[in-house]
Each structure stands twice: as C-alpha cells, then as structure tokens.
Design an enzyme around this catalytic site. Structure first.
Site, PDB file in Angstrom:
ATOM      1  N   PHE A  11       0.829  -1.212   0.000  1.00 43.76           N
ATOM      2  CA  PHE A  11       0.000   0.000   0.000  1.00 43.76           C
ATOM      3  C   PHE A  11       0.871   1.273   0.000  1.00 43.76           C
ATOM      4  CE2 PHE A  11      -2.255   2.734   3.366  1.00 43.76           C
ATOM      5  CZ  PHE A  11      -2.912   3.513   2.433  1.00 43.76           C
ATOM      6  N   THR A 128       6.030   2.875  12.763  1.00 46.18           N
ATOM      7  CA  THR A 128       4.647   3.184  13.130  1.00 46.18           C
ATOM      8  C   THR A 128       4.552   3.874  14.483  1.00 46.18           C
ATOM      9  OG1 THR A 128       2.562   2.122  13.746  1.00 46.18           O
ATOM     10  CG2 THR A 128       4.523   0.797  14.035  1.00 46.18           C
ATOM     11  N   ASP A 129       3.482   4.629  14.674  1.00 41.61           N
ATOM     12  CA  ASP A 129       3.257   5.254  15.993  1.00 41.61           C
ATOM     13  C   ASP A 129       2.843   4.217  17.039  1.00 41.61           C
ATOM     14  OD1 ASP A 129       0.676   4.693  15.066  1.00 41.61           O
ATOM     15  OD2 ASP A 129      -0.108   6.717  15.398  1.00 41.61           O
ATOM     16  N   GLU A 130       2.487   2.991  16.588  1.00 45.35           N
ATOM     17  CA  GLU A 130       2.024   1.972  17.547  1.00 45.35           C
ATOM     18  C   GLU A 130       3.135   1.532  18.501  1.00 45.35           C
ATOM     19  OE1 GLU A 130      -0.456  -1.116  16.088  1.00 45.35           O
ATOM     20  OE2 GLU A 130      -1.512   0.212  14.718  1.00 45.35           O
ATOM     21  N   TYR A 153       2.382  -7.109  16.493  1.00 44.61           N
ATOM     22  CA  TYR A 153       2.828  -6.244  15.383  1.00 44.61           C
ATOM     23  C   TYR A 153       3.688  -5.099  15.895  1.00 44.61           C
ATOM     24  CZ  TYR A 153       2.605  -2.303  12.108  1.00 44.61           C
ATOM     25  OH  TYR A 153       2.932  -1.218  11.326  1.00 44.61           O
ATOM     26  N   SER A 154       3.167  -4.359  16.891  1.00 42.25           N
ATOM     27  CA  SER A 154       3.924  -3.180  17.331  1.00 42.25           C
ATOM     28  C   SER A 154       5.198  -3.587  18.069  1.00 42.25           C
ATOM     29  CB  SER A 154       3.067  -2.234  18.161  1.00 42.25           C
ATOM     30  OG  SER A 154       2.429  -2.902  19.223  1.00 42.25           O
ATOM     31  N   LYS A 157       7.703  -4.116  15.363  1.00 42.26           N
ATOM     32  CA  LYS A 157       8.180  -2.847  14.780  1.00 42.26           C
ATOM     33  C   LYS A 157       9.076  -2.113  15.778  1.00 42.26           C
ATOM     34  CE  LYS A 157       7.265  -1.253  11.259  1.00 42.26           C
ATOM     35  NZ  LYS A 157       7.801  -1.412   9.871  1.00 42.26           N
ATOM     36  N   ASN A 252     -13.478   5.891  16.036  1.00 41.44           N
ATOM     37  CA  ASN A 252     -13.847   4.983  14.934  1.00 41.44           C
ATOM     38  C   ASN A 252     -15.299   5.149  14.498  1.00 41.44           C
ATOM     39  OD1 ASN A 252     -11.285   3.879  14.899  1.00 41.44           O
ATOM     40  ND2 ASN A 252     -11.821   2.092  16.140  1.00 41.44           N
ATOM     41  N   HIS A 287      -6.612  -4.054  22.398  1.00 40.79           N
ATOM     42  CA  HIS A 287      -6.919  -2.938  21.487  1.00 40.79           C
ATOM     43  C   HIS A 287      -6.463  -1.591  22.071  1.00 40.79           C
ATOM     44  CE1 HIS A 287     -10.331  -1.337  18.642  1.00 40.79           C
ATOM     45  NE2 HIS A 287      -9.150  -0.829  18.368  1.00 40.79           N
TER      46      HIS A 287
HETATM   47  P1  NAD Z   1       1.317  -3.589   3.347  1.00 40.83           P
HETATM   48  O1  NAD Z   1       1.001  -4.772   4.180  1.00 40.83           O
HETATM   49  O2  NAD Z   1       0.288  -3.001   2.462  1.00 40.83           O
HETATM   50  O3  NAD Z   1       2.594  -3.894   2.419  1.00 40.83           O
HETATM   51  C1  NAD Z   1       3.720  -4.571   2.886  1.00 40.83           C
HETATM   52  C2  NAD Z   1       4.561  -4.989   1.689  1.00 40.83           C
HETATM   53  O4  NAD Z   1       5.711  -5.693   2.181  1.00 40.83           O
HETATM   54  C3  NAD Z   1       3.843  -5.930   0.721  1.00 40.83           C
HETATM   55  O5  NAD Z   1       4.072  -5.526  -0.604  1.00 40.83           O
HETATM   56  C4  NAD Z   1       4.473  -7.286   0.993  1.00 40.83           C
HETATM   57  O6  NAD Z   1       4.476  -8.146  -0.125  1.00 40.83           O
HETATM   58  C5  NAD Z   1       5.879  -6.880   1.407  1.00 40.83           C
HETATM   59  N1  NAD Z   1       6.515  -7.905   2.260  1.00 40.83           N
HETATM   60  C6  NAD Z   1       5.994  -8.508   3.349  1.00 40.83           C
HETATM   61  N2  NAD Z   1       6.855  -9.410   3.857  1.00 40.83           N
HETATM   62  C7  NAD Z   1       7.965  -9.356   3.065  1.00 40.83           C
HETATM   63  C8  NAD Z   1       9.202 -10.041   3.071  1.00 40.83           C
HETATM   64  N3  NAD Z   1       9.480 -10.974   3.995  1.00 40.83           N
HETATM   65  N4  NAD Z   1      10.128  -9.733   2.131  1.00 40.83           N
HETATM   66  C9  NAD Z   1       9.855  -8.799   1.194  1.00 40.83           C
HETATM   67  N5  NAD Z   1       8.691  -8.132   1.116  1.00 40.83           N
HETATM   68  C10 NAD Z   1       7.751  -8.405   2.045  1.00 40.83           C
HETATM   69  O7  NAD Z   1       1.878  -2.519   4.384  1.00 40.83           O
HETATM   70  P2  NAD Z   1       1.756  -0.921   4.378  1.00 40.83           P
HETATM   71  O8  NAD Z   1       0.510  -0.542   5.077  1.00 40.83           O
HETATM   72  O9  NAD Z   1       2.030  -0.412   3.026  1.00 40.83           O
HETATM   73  O10 NAD Z   1       2.967  -0.567   5.354  1.00 40.83           O
HETATM   74  C11 NAD Z   1       4.275  -0.364   4.829  1.00 40.83           C
HETATM   75  C12 NAD Z   1       5.211  -0.013   5.984  1.00 40.83           C
HETATM   76  O11 NAD Z   1       4.748   1.160   6.651  1.00 40.83           O
HETATM   77  C13 NAD Z   1       5.268  -1.104   7.066  1.00 40.83           C
HETATM   78  O12 NAD Z   1       6.594  -1.183   7.527  1.00 40.83           O
HETATM   79  C14 NAD Z   1       4.346  -0.602   8.168  1.00 40.83           C
HETATM   80  O13 NAD Z   1       4.763  -1.076   9.420  1.00 40.83           O
HETATM   81  C15 NAD Z   1       4.557   0.896   8.039  1.00 40.83           C
HETATM   82  N6  NAD Z   1       3.415   1.725   8.467  1.00 40.83           N
HETATM   83  C16 NAD Z   1       2.144   1.498   7.985  1.00 40.83           C
HETATM   84  C17 NAD Z   1       1.104   2.339   8.366  1.00 40.83           C
HETATM   85  C18 NAD Z   1      -0.296   2.151   7.844  1.00 40.83           C
HETATM   86  O14 NAD Z   1      -1.206   2.841   8.307  1.00 40.83           O
HETATM   87  N7  NAD Z   1      -0.545   1.273   6.904  1.00 40.83           N
HETATM   88  C19 NAD Z   1       1.357   3.419   9.229  1.00 40.83           C
HETATM   89  C20 NAD Z   1       2.665   3.601   9.717  1.00 40.83           C
HETATM   90  C21 NAD Z   1       3.695   2.763   9.311  1.00 40.83           C
HETATM   91  O1  DAU Z   2      -1.083   3.605  13.606  1.00 39.98           O
HETATM   92  C1  DAU Z   2      -0.415   3.098  12.497  1.00 39.98           C
HETATM   93  C2  DAU Z   2      -0.897   1.698  12.202  1.00 39.98           C
HETATM   94  O2  DAU Z   2      -2.204   1.828  11.655  1.00 39.98           O
HETATM   95  C3  DAU Z   2       0.010   0.935  11.235  1.00 39.98           C
HETATM   96  O3  DAU Z   2       1.274   0.763  11.817  1.00 39.98           O
HETATM   97  C4  DAU Z   2      -0.593  -0.422  10.884  1.00 39.98           C
HETATM   98  O4  DAU Z   2       0.212  -1.075   9.916  1.00 39.98           O
HETATM   99  C5  DAU Z   2      -1.981  -0.200  10.320  1.00 39.98           C
HETATM  100  O5  DAU Z   2      -2.594  -1.447  10.077  1.00 39.98           O
HETATM  101  C6  DAU Z   2      -2.845   0.632  11.285  1.00 39.98           C
HETATM  102  O6  DAU Z   2      -3.173  -0.142  12.475  1.00 39.98           O
HETATM  103  P1  DAU Z   2      -4.642  -0.124  13.129  1.00 39.98           P
HETATM  104  O7  DAU Z   2      -4.821  -1.364  13.893  1.00 39.98           O
HETATM  105  O8  DAU Z   2      -4.901   1.170  13.827  1.00 39.98           O
HETATM  106  O9  DAU Z   2      -5.531  -0.109  11.762  1.00 39.98           O
HETATM  107  P2  DAU Z   2      -6.876  -0.910  11.365  1.00 39.98           P
HETATM  108  O10 DAU Z   2      -7.334  -0.344  10.067  1.00 39.98           O
HETATM  109  O11 DAU Z   2      -6.705  -2.374  11.484  1.00 39.98           O
HETATM  110  O12 DAU Z   2      -7.902  -0.455  12.513  1.00 39.98           O
HETATM  111  C7  DAU Z   2      -8.244   0.909  12.708  1.00 39.98           C
HETATM  112  C8  DAU Z   2      -9.221   0.972  13.877  1.00 39.98           C
HETATM  113  O13 DAU Z   2     -10.467   0.376  13.488  1.00 39.98           O
HETATM  114  C9  DAU Z   2      -8.765   0.203  15.098  1.00 39.98           C
HETATM  115  O14 DAU Z   2      -9.182   0.890  16.280  1.00 39.98           O
HETATM  116  C10 DAU Z   2      -9.495  -1.134  14.998  1.00 39.98           C
HETATM  117  C11 DAU Z   2     -10.806  -0.750  14.318  1.00 39.98           C
HETATM  118  N1  DAU Z   2     -11.369  -1.794  13.429  1.00 39.98           N
HETATM  119  C12 DAU Z   2     -10.582  -2.347  12.483  1.00 39.98           C
HETATM  120  C13 DAU Z   2     -11.062  -3.318  11.632  1.00 39.98           C
HETATM  121  C14 DAU Z   2     -10.177  -3.945  10.583  1.00 39.98           C
HETATM  122  C15 DAU Z   2     -12.711  -2.159  13.553  1.00 39.98           C
HETATM  123  O15 DAU Z   2     -13.447  -1.631  14.405  1.00 39.98           O
HETATM  124  N2  DAU Z   2     -13.202  -3.113  12.700  1.00 39.98           N
HETATM  125  C16 DAU Z   2     -12.437  -3.726  11.760  1.00 39.98           C
HETATM  126  O16 DAU Z   2     -12.939  -4.608  11.035  1.00 39.98           O
END
Ligand code: NAD
Ligand code: DAU
Length: 347
Positions: A11, A128-130, A153-154, A157, A252, A287
């Site tokens: 993503f 991540t902020d987590e 997860y956190s 990270k 949420n 959570h």
């Molecule tokens: P995502 O899950 O959409 O994408 C992760 C990507 O990493 C995928 O393309 C996957 O194929 C690849 N990957 C996974 N395991 C791998 C491995 N062993 N070797 C090579 N590639 C691998 O994740 P995202 O939401 O795009 O997050 C990207 C980064 O940003 C992560 O490090 C996540 O912790 C961080 N992050 C995400 C968010 C968020 O809200 N999504 C917020 C803050 C930080």
């Molecule tokens: O804060 C940064 C993080 O944000 C990233 O590091 C993570 O990769 C990313 O997945 C995200 O984590 P969250 O757990 O906050 O995101 P998620 O979209 O899973 O959930 C957002 C909020 O919504 C959380 O309070 C849980 C709630 N939720 C989530 C899902 C999937 C629901 O209530 N129902 C759901 O089905």
C-alpha cells in the site's frame, strides 16, 4: 543514486515508488518485494516500464538472497517498508511478524553495512506510531515518548526500530526512522478499516465495529506520508526520528458515520442505508485506545504538512475504490476469502 525500496508493491510502498520514479528520473530505483497477500504489482502498472525502475521478487528474511542482492547491486541507500503490517494477523500469527519485521530488518542492516558505500546514502526505516503504545484522553506521541508496544505487530516494529538505532550507534551506520499514524488512500488491502468498510458497504455486507467503536486513530492520506518520506530521506538529519501524523483524530464510530454518509451519496442510496450495516463485534485483544501524533518536529525542520482535509481525502479514496472495481475484485478473491471467514464469519 541507486536506491532500494523494500515492500514497494504494498500500500504505502507503491505510493513511495511512484513518487520517487516520477520525481527522480536520474535515480535507479529497485523495488524488492516478496509479493505476499498484501503485495500486488497491479499497484505499480503506471510505472512498471519506466527506465529508472526495476522490480525484484524476494524475501528479506532470506539471508543468502539478501546478501547476494546487496553484493551485486551496491545500493547507495535503502528505504525499508517491507513488513507484515496488520495488527489482527499479528494476534493470530506472531511468528510471521518476527521473521519479516525483525529478522528481515536485521538482514537488511547487515547487508547494508557489509556491501554499501555508507557515505552516499542512508538506511531509512519506515515505522509506526504503535510502538509508543496507547494514549488516554489527553496528550500526543512525541519523538521522546517511551516505547510501550502492546500488540505482536507493534512489538516487532519496536524491535526493528531498536535494531536500526543500535546499528547506527554500534557500527556508525547513517540512518533515519519515521513513526507514522494510520494511513488511508488508494491501493490499501481491504483488511484495514477504511477499505474493508468501503468494500462491505458496496457489497451490502455487515460493518464489523470492534468493541464500542470508541477507539481513536489519527488519519493521514497516504500521498502525504509518501511526501514526508521523500523530504525525510533527502533532508532529515542522520540518527534522528521524525513523527508523522495528520493532526486528524477520529473516534472509529464517527469516522464510520462519515464514511457511510459519503458512500450513500456516491452510490445514490437513501441517506442512512449504509448505517444499517453497522454491527458491533467482539473487541480486538489488547486494542489500543487512542493514537495521536505530534508532527511539529517534521513541520518545523523540514517544512512538511498534510495537503488535504480528511473529508477531501476520504472522498477521493472512496472514488478510487469505486472506479477500480477490477483491482478490488482481484484482491478480494482467493486467500482473502479464507482470511475474511476466519476473522469475521466465525468471530
Ligand atoms: P502492506 O502490508 O500493504 O505492504 C507490505 C509490503 O511488504 C507488501 O508488498 C508485501 O508483499 C511486502 N513484504 C511482506 N513481507 C515481506 C518479506 N518478507 N520480504 C519482502 N517483502 C515483504 O503494508 P503498508 O501498510 O504499506 O505498510 C508499509 C510499511 O509502513 C510497514 O513497515 C508498516 O509497518 C509501516 N506503516 C504502515 C502504516 C499504515 O497505516 N498502513 C502506518 C505507519 C507505518
Ligand atoms: O497507527 C499506524 C498503524 O495503523 C500501522 O502501523 C498499521 O500497519 C496499520 O494497520 C494501522 O493499524 P490499526 O490497527 O490502527 O488499523 P486498522 O485499520 O486495522 O484499525 C483501525 C481501527 O479500526 C482500530 O481501532 C481497529 C478498528 N477496526 C478495524 C477493523 C479492521 C474495527 O473496528 N473493525 C475492523 O474490522
């Protein structure tokens, strides 16, 4: 500049790759991705033929493969996004998170130390902020908030952040880390709240709200995160951490009401139709209650700020999912169905 971007098919990674390929024609950009369920080359169709871009399929936890790649390519810098990223999956399969997020990151650090010219680039860890844990009703995470991760997860990270800092101190590696809040936007796998709910509203499926829906997240448009990564990679100070957030806190359930209302309008359904799909389900284990980021360091030092309001960003995001039916159909077939049944049908 030969730059390795890991996780570029995911993503956030696909937005970062697109920005760098278009903005820096003189760079050679290599996207390394394992293409897990979350990695999708369809995310990069518009740049796949660019002359400054290459894709390499591979696993960062495969030590041999990583060493050979680094020895051959001699990268100048690394922007490391590859990770297992979904909290719910980490609760059921924590070891996958250790393998990719911890061991994978250490493999990259070792290879960077052994094979790269440390004077020409840096190792940038996207985090991540987590890692900071949860907040009560007041306050925000700053760069000096102590780490207190609550989910597997956190914890993974936080561990990888610690390894990056430790390598910086011990081996003098140039590095930078950023910790960002929740991203939303196009190309996000529909396991995360916003794309999952868009998909479920479209297909008239229940909207599974965890607990009472009172948890709070700070949302940032993914393109604004990619812009922050660009300025931090180029202008951030070595050995520093930068927090990135949207200054945009939503409970949420309030976010879900806004999403339902925008979806009703866009799908020409009577106001209130989507709300009827809201279903309260068992809460996520451990959570975190609230996240909120103080991004003042990044704003003051590097002049970054978010470019859209949440209402605008959310509207653009919904439009993208509605216009890209094929993308959504592809990612919601196969493995997704198994995951969905496990998480929600049996919940
Ligand atoms: P995502 O899950 O959409 O994408 C992760 C990507 O990493 C995928 O393309 C996957 O194929 C690849 N990957 C996974 N395991 C791998 C491995 N062993 N070797 C090579 N590639 C691998 O994740 P995202 O939401 O795009 O997050 C990207 C980064 O940003 C992560 O490090 C996540 O912790 C961080 N992050 C995400 C968010 C968020 O809200 N999504 C917020 C803050 C930080
Ligand atoms: O804060 C940064 C993080 O944000 C990233 O590091 C993570 O990769 C990313 O997945 C995200 O984590 P969250 O757990 O906050 O995101 P998620 O979209 O899973 O959930 C957002 C909020 O919504 C959380 O309070 C849980 C709630 N939720 C989530 C899902 C999937 C629901 O209530 N129902 C759901 O089905």
């Amino acid at each position: 500049m030969k730059l390795l971007i890991t996780g570029g098919a995911g993503f956030i990674g696909s937005h970062v790759v697109r920005l760098f390929v278009n903005k820096y024609p003189g760079y050679e950009i290599i996207n390394l991705d394992k293409l897990t369920y979350a990695g999708n080359l369809e995310n990069l169709k518009d740049v796949e033929d660019a002359s400054n871009y290459r894709f390499v399929k591979g696993d960062i936890s495969d030590l041999d493969f990583i060493n050979k790649l680094f020895e051959k390519e001699k990268f100048n810098g690394v922007i490391h996004l590859a990770a297992e990223s979904h909290v719910d999956r980490s609760i059921t399969n924590p070891l996958d998170f250790v393998e990719t997020n911890v061991i994978g990151t250490v493999n990259l650090l070792n290879a960077y130390k052994a094979y790269c010219d440390l004077s020409t680039g840096r190792f940038y860890h996207i985090s991540t902020d987590e890692v900071y844990g949860e907040l009560g009703d007041e306050g925000k995470f700053t760069e000096s908030t102590p780490y207190h991760p609550n989910s597997p997860y956190s914890a993974s990270k936080a561990s990888s952040d610690h390894f990056v800092r430790a390598y910086g101190t011990t081996y003098n590696l140039p590095y930078v880390i950023s910790n960002c809040s929740n991203n939303y936007g196009s190309h996000q796998f529909p396991e995360k709240l916003i794309p999952l709910f868009i998909h479920n509203i479209k297909t008239r499926k229940p909207l599974p709200v965890y607990g009472k829906g009172e948890n709070i997240r700070d949302w940032l448009w993914v393109n604004d995160h990619a812009r922050a990564i660009d300025v931090i990679y180029h202008n951030g100070r070595n050995g520093e951490t930068y927090n990135i957030g949207g200054n945009n806190e939503w409970k949420n359930i309030d976010l879900i009401h806004l999403l339902c209302s925008q979806m009703d309008q866009k799908l020409n359904r009577p106001e209130g139709t989507s709300e009827q799909l809201i279903t309260y389900v068992k809460d996520r284990a451990g959570h975190d209650f609230r996240y909120a980021i103080d991004s003042s360091k990044l704003m003051a030092e590097l002049g970054w700020e978010p470019s859209v309001t949440f209402e605008e960003g959310l509207s653009k995001t919904i439009d993208w999912y509605l216009e890209n039916k094929e993308w959504l159909d592809h990612v919601t077939s196969g493995e997704y169905q198994n995951y969905y049944n496990e998480q929600y049908v049996l919940r």
